[in-house]
Each structure stands twice: as C-alpha cells, then as structure tokens.
Write an enzyme that holds these catalytic residues in place. Structure first.
Site, mmCIF file in Angstrom:
data_model
loop_
_atom_site.group_PDB
_atom_site.id
_atom_site.type_symbol
_atom_site.label_atom_id
_atom_site.label_comp_id
_atom_site.label_asym_id
_atom_site.label_seq_id
_atom_site.Cartn_x
_atom_site.Cartn_y
_atom_site.Cartn_z
ATOM 1 N N SER A 280 40.663 6.531 49.205
ATOM 2 C CA SER A 280 40.893 5.757 50.425
ATOM 3 C C SER A 280 40.287 6.458 51.649
ATOM 4 C CB SER A 280 42.397 5.542 50.628
ATOM 5 O OG SER A 280 43.106 6.723 50.341
ATOM 6 N N VAL B 230 53.610 11.733 41.057
ATOM 7 C CA VAL B 230 52.521 11.262 41.914
ATOM 8 C C VAL B 230 51.205 11.171 41.143
ATOM 9 C CG1 VAL B 230 51.414 11.588 44.165
ATOM 10 C CG2 VAL B 230 53.707 12.507 43.788
ATOM 11 N N ALA B 231 50.996 12.062 40.170
ATOM 12 C CA ALA B 231 49.688 12.158 39.490
ATOM 13 C C ALA B 231 49.346 10.883 38.740
ATOM 14 C CB ALA B 231 49.710 13.335 38.509
ATOM 15 N N LYS C 50 48.069 0.792 37.293
ATOM 16 C CA LYS C 50 49.264 1.010 38.125
ATOM 17 C C LYS C 50 50.364 -0.004 37.777
ATOM 18 C CE LYS C 50 49.574 3.872 40.674
ATOM 19 N NZ LYS C 50 49.957 5.279 40.395
ATOM 20 N N LYS D 164 42.061 27.526 38.174
ATOM 21 C CA LYS D 164 41.176 27.022 39.237
ATOM 22 C C LYS D 164 41.948 26.696 40.522
ATOM 23 C CE LYS D 164 37.885 23.214 39.775
ATOM 24 N NZ LYS D 164 37.497 21.966 39.105
ATOM 25 N N ARG E 186 46.035 20.445 36.420
ATOM 26 C CA ARG E 186 45.431 20.456 35.082
ATOM 27 C C ARG E 186 44.812 21.809 34.766
ATOM 28 N NH1 ARG E 186 42.305 14.798 34.136
ATOM 29 N NH2 ARG E 186 42.016 14.705 36.382
ATOM 30 N N PRO F 139 52.489 2.392 47.862
ATOM 31 C CA PRO F 139 51.646 2.409 49.072
ATOM 32 C C PRO F 139 50.472 1.435 48.965
ATOM 33 C CG PRO F 139 51.815 4.620 48.070
ATOM 34 C CD PRO F 139 52.326 3.627 47.072
ATOM 35 N N VAL F 140 50.069 0.918 50.118
ATOM 36 C CA VAL F 140 48.762 0.256 50.227
ATOM 37 C C VAL F 140 47.735 1.383 50.423
ATOM 38 C CG1 VAL F 140 49.723 -1.911 51.117
ATOM 39 C CG2 VAL F 140 49.074 -0.098 52.729
HETATM 40 P P1 NAP Z 1 44.189 11.880 44.341
HETATM 41 O O1 NAP Z 1 44.043 12.762 45.506
HETATM 42 O O2 NAP Z 1 42.984 11.474 43.568
HETATM 43 O O3 NAP Z 1 45.242 12.539 43.343
HETATM 44 C C1 NAP Z 1 45.384 12.131 42.022
HETATM 45 C C2 NAP Z 1 46.094 13.247 41.279
HETATM 46 O O4 NAP Z 1 46.328 12.844 39.917
HETATM 47 C C3 NAP Z 1 45.279 14.540 41.209
HETATM 48 O O5 NAP Z 1 46.159 15.631 41.410
HETATM 49 C C4 NAP Z 1 44.757 14.535 39.782
HETATM 50 O O6 NAP Z 1 44.539 15.824 39.256
HETATM 51 C C5 NAP Z 1 45.925 13.894 39.079
HETATM 52 N N1 NAP Z 1 45.519 13.421 37.760
HETATM 53 C C6 NAP Z 1 44.626 12.453 37.456
HETATM 54 N N2 NAP Z 1 44.513 12.351 36.122
HETATM 55 C C7 NAP Z 1 45.345 13.280 35.578
HETATM 56 C C8 NAP Z 1 45.667 13.693 34.247
HETATM 57 N N3 NAP Z 1 45.121 13.130 33.181
HETATM 58 N N4 NAP Z 1 46.574 14.687 34.087
HETATM 59 C C9 NAP Z 1 47.148 15.290 35.152
HETATM 60 N N5 NAP Z 1 46.869 14.961 36.423
HETATM 61 C C10 NAP Z 1 45.980 13.970 36.626
HETATM 62 O O7 NAP Z 1 44.891 10.525 44.728
HETATM 63 P P2 NAP Z 1 46.074 10.204 45.742
HETATM 64 O O8 NAP Z 1 45.527 9.304 46.761
HETATM 65 O O9 NAP Z 1 46.806 11.413 46.178
HETATM 66 O O10 NAP Z 1 46.970 9.333 44.774
HETATM 67 C C11 NAP Z 1 48.177 9.842 44.230
HETATM 68 C C12 NAP Z 1 48.965 8.692 43.658
HETATM 69 O O11 NAP Z 1 49.149 7.700 44.648
HETATM 70 C C13 NAP Z 1 48.298 7.992 42.475
HETATM 71 O O12 NAP Z 1 49.311 7.641 41.562
HETATM 72 C C14 NAP Z 1 47.683 6.751 43.097
HETATM 73 O O13 NAP Z 1 47.585 5.704 42.163
HETATM 74 C C15 NAP Z 1 48.746 6.442 44.163
HETATM 75 N N6 NAP Z 1 48.240 5.620 45.278
HETATM 76 C C16 NAP Z 1 47.237 6.095 46.090
HETATM 77 C C17 NAP Z 1 46.797 5.287 47.151
HETATM 78 C C18 NAP Z 1 45.702 5.739 48.087
HETATM 79 O O14 NAP Z 1 45.168 4.911 48.846
HETATM 80 N N7 NAP Z 1 45.362 7.017 48.142
HETATM 81 C C19 NAP Z 1 47.372 4.031 47.354
HETATM 82 C C20 NAP Z 1 48.391 3.603 46.508
HETATM 83 C C21 NAP Z 1 48.826 4.414 45.477
HETATM 84 P P3 NAP Z 1 43.064 16.516 39.259
HETATM 85 O O15 NAP Z 1 42.916 17.165 40.612
HETATM 86 O O16 NAP Z 1 43.138 17.498 38.150
HETATM 87 O O17 NAP Z 1 42.068 15.421 39.028
#
Ligand code: NAP
Length: 339
Positions: free
Chosen positions: A196, A80-81, A156, A38, A34, A181-182
């Site tokens: 998580s 992924v975002a 989701k 930065k 975004r 993923p869980v």
């Molecule tokens: P994360 O580290 O919080 O990453 C989320 C990403 O989404 C960040 O890069 C964030 O960018 C971006 N994002 C959020 N809002 C946005 C917007 N309006 N425009 C552009 N980018 C945006 O989470 P993660 O664990 O890697 O999760 C990634 C994906 O996996 C997500 O879809 C999540 O639902 C899914 N998931 C995660 C888990 C888990 O346990 N971690 C489990 C199941 C599914 P910024 O850095 O700019 O905020």
C-alpha cells in the site's frame, strides 16, 4: 498490568507499528520472523531499549517448527503475518495456503499454549469484493468468492472464514475477533515498504506518468495497530466474534495527488497531475501484471465503513489527509524517495 503478546510477522509494516505501540505501553512482545539470523539484529536495532521485553522466534506459516516456543507464556496473539504481494502470483495457492493453513497453525498452537485471546489481521479484502454494483460496505458484509476474485482477496477471505469456523468447533473459550483494514498508509519504520505504501512512493517518485481513474479507502497504520491493542484489552463480551474494519474515506488517486501537493509541496514535484485514459490502463494491463488489478478498479468506488470499530472500540480514526502527509514525510525522513 500489560501482559505478553505474540505478534506474528515482525518484519511487516503493520506488525512493526503494533510492536512499537505494545512496547511503548509496557507489554512484553514475542514476535516471529522467517529468518532470525537475517532479521533479529534489525528488529533489536528498531527497539534498542526493549531488552528482554522483545523476543524473536524463527517460524514459517508453512511449518510447525518454533510456534510452540513463540506462543509459550503469551496472553494474546495478534496474527498479522500473511503474504501481501504487489503482483499476482501464477499459482494462487502461494497466497491461499500460507494465509489459511498458517492461520489455523497459529490458532492450534495458541490453543495448546492456553492463550485465550486471538486477534486476526484480516482485511477489507474479506468484506468488499465479488459484489458487482455495490459500492458501500460494512463489518456485516462478506466478499463473495463465487464470482472469481484476485488471489490475495481470496486468501484473506478464506483465511478469515477458516479461522472463525475453527474457533467455533475447537476453541469455544477463546475470544476471537478480526481487524479488517482497508489500504494502510502512514509512517514507515524502514525501507521494507508494504504494498500500500509503495503506491504513495511511486506517486512521489514520478513513477506514474499519469493518474488512473481509480481510488481506494484509506486507513492509518497507527489506527490499525491501536485497534489491535484495544481488541486485546477490551472486555471479552465486547469483542468476541467481532469484525473491526479500520477505514476512513474512499479517495480517488487524483485526490491522493492533490493532498500530497497541498500538504507536502516540498516533496510533490514529481506527483502526476494528468489523468491516464482508461484505454491506456487496459492496454498496460495486457503486459504489466500489477495493472490488471488497476483495470478491475477503474472508476469503481469501494468504500468500507469503519464506524462500527470507532463505536465499539471507542476511538476516532486519524484524518486521511494527515495520514497521506505523514506517509510522504516519513518516506522522505528515511531517505526512501528519489532525489
Ligand atoms: P507486509 O509488510 O508485507 O508484512 C507481511 C508479513 O507477513 C511479513 O512479516 C512477512 O514475512 C510475513 N509472511 C508472509 N508470508 C509468510 C510465511 N509464509 N511465513 C511467515 N511469515 C510470512 O504487509 P502488511 O501491510 O504489514 O500486512 C500485514 C497484514 O495486514 C497481512 O495479513 C495483510 O493481509 C493485512 N492487511 C494489509 C493491508 C495493507 O494495506 N497494508 C490492508 C489490509 C490488510 P517476510 O518479511 O519474511 O516476508
């Protein structure tokens, strides 16, 4: 020969591991952030040898700017975002709009760029909620939104459904599948910790005075990334329309604590051993928003099978004890634990 992949949300936990594996396998990667001013320097520092094989684009899921450029020349998208907050927002649209409309935006630009393979990072949140009394789920199950679920889970579910509907109508020749993923754990890349992983950090830091009677299914970030790459590489007929949950076992938080104590005793001095009575959880939930979600999960087994993913994509998930131990060691290696 490995191609060029657009990975959305390069600052994220899962995206970081995916970019790591893609670059290691010789792919070229476009990624989006975004705020480029930065984040580009930090991303480049993470992969100092990538050079022009890694390109960073500035985009937001809420707007069209930059997506055409980010998509140009790519062979596949790993979308992924999506917002993944620890707490619950006041307005659920803070999550639902970027999740759903953002996915449709990325799909639209992928189609415009002639991209034929699209992997959506969905979630077990789109599989295993809204069905009271059920405890075991697999890739054929869908979260039931009619019973009322927390906003992240709704976001989701709605985003995955919207993506599948859009592809069915607008992009018959696009090979679409989701990775579901869980809760994701495993080695971290930096101090920007995913929701998580913060659970393990809070446990190791002694932030839980006692352990609530709840648990979660565990998957390893390395397996989540690997599943994305295998889904990019597999023959179209194998993955078209598929859902790939990544999941090993359901573990109670008391089992998390026991594993951390036995596998990483040098880091586990502050790990709680006492059980938190349910009435304490329920009282805390009245004042601490994050505890509301814990209250909803008290004593509830919610297990999602990853067997289908192992069978179709042809690999074996990392043992969850190894995953939790590697999470703890990696937090320590990055100096992210309380001293
Ligand atoms: P994360 O580290 O919080 O990453 C989320 C990403 O989404 C960040 O890069 C964030 O960018 C971006 N994002 C959020 N809002 C946005 C917007 N309006 N425009 C552009 N980018 C945006 O989470 P993660 O664990 O890697 O999760 C990634 C994906 O996996 C997500 O879809 C999540 O639902 C899914 N998931 C995660 C888990 C888990 O346990 N971690 C489990 C199941 C599914 P910024 O850095 O700019 O905020």
């Amino acid at each position: 020969m490995p191609g060029r992949v657009l990975v959305t949300g390069g600052t994220g936990y899962i995206a970081g591991e995916l970019i790591d594996q893609l670059l290691a396998q010789g792919y070229r990667v476009h990624t989006t952030v975004r705020d480029k001013a930065k984040h580009e320097f930090r991303l480049r520092a993470g992969w100092p040898d990538a050079g022009q094989r890694l390109q960073v684009f500035e985009t937001d899921l809420l707007g069209d700017a930059g997506w055409a450029e980010a998509s140009a020349g790519c062979d596949a998208v790993a979308h992924v975002a999506s917002p993944f907050p620890l707490g619950v927002p006041r307005d659920k649209d803070e999550l639902i709009v970027p999740a759903r409309d953002g996915t449709l935006r990325v799909l639209h630009h992928a189609k415009q760029a002639g991209i034929k393979r699209f992997i959506q990072t969905s979630s077990a949140a789109a599989i295993a909620y809204g069905q009271p009394g059920r405890h075991h789920f697999d890739y054929t199950d869908w979260t039931n939104l009619t019973t009322g679920v927390p906003p992240y889970i709704e976001s989701k579910t709605v985003a995955e459904r919207a993506a599948r509907d859009w592809v069915a109508v607008h992009a018959h020749d696009m090979v679409f599948c989701s990775i579901n993923p869980v809760a994701v754990f495993g080695p971290v890349h930096d101090d920007d910790l995913s929701t998580s992983v913060q659970v393990v950090k809070m446990m190791l830091d002694g932030r839980f005075p006692a352990i609530p009677d709840m648990g979660m299914s565990v998957t390893d970030v390395r397996d989540v990334a690997r599943a994305h790459i295998l889904a990019i590489e597999a023959p179209a007929e194998k993955v078209r329309g598929e859902r790939f949950p990544t999941a090993t076992r359901f573990l109670w938080l008391s089992e998390f604590a026991a594993i951390l104590c036995s596998r990483t005793p040098e880091l586990a001095a502050r790990v709680p051993t006492r059980r938190m009575p349910d009435w304490v959880v329920k009282t805390l939930a009245l004042v601490v928003p994050a505890m509301k979600q814990v209250r909803g999960e008290l004593r509830n087994v919610r297990e999602v099978s990853g067997r289908h993913t192992e069978d179709v994509l042809g690999f074996t998930f990392i043992d969850p004890e190894q995953t939790l131990a590697d999470t703890a060691r990696s937090l320590a290696a990055h100096n992210l634990l309380k001293r």
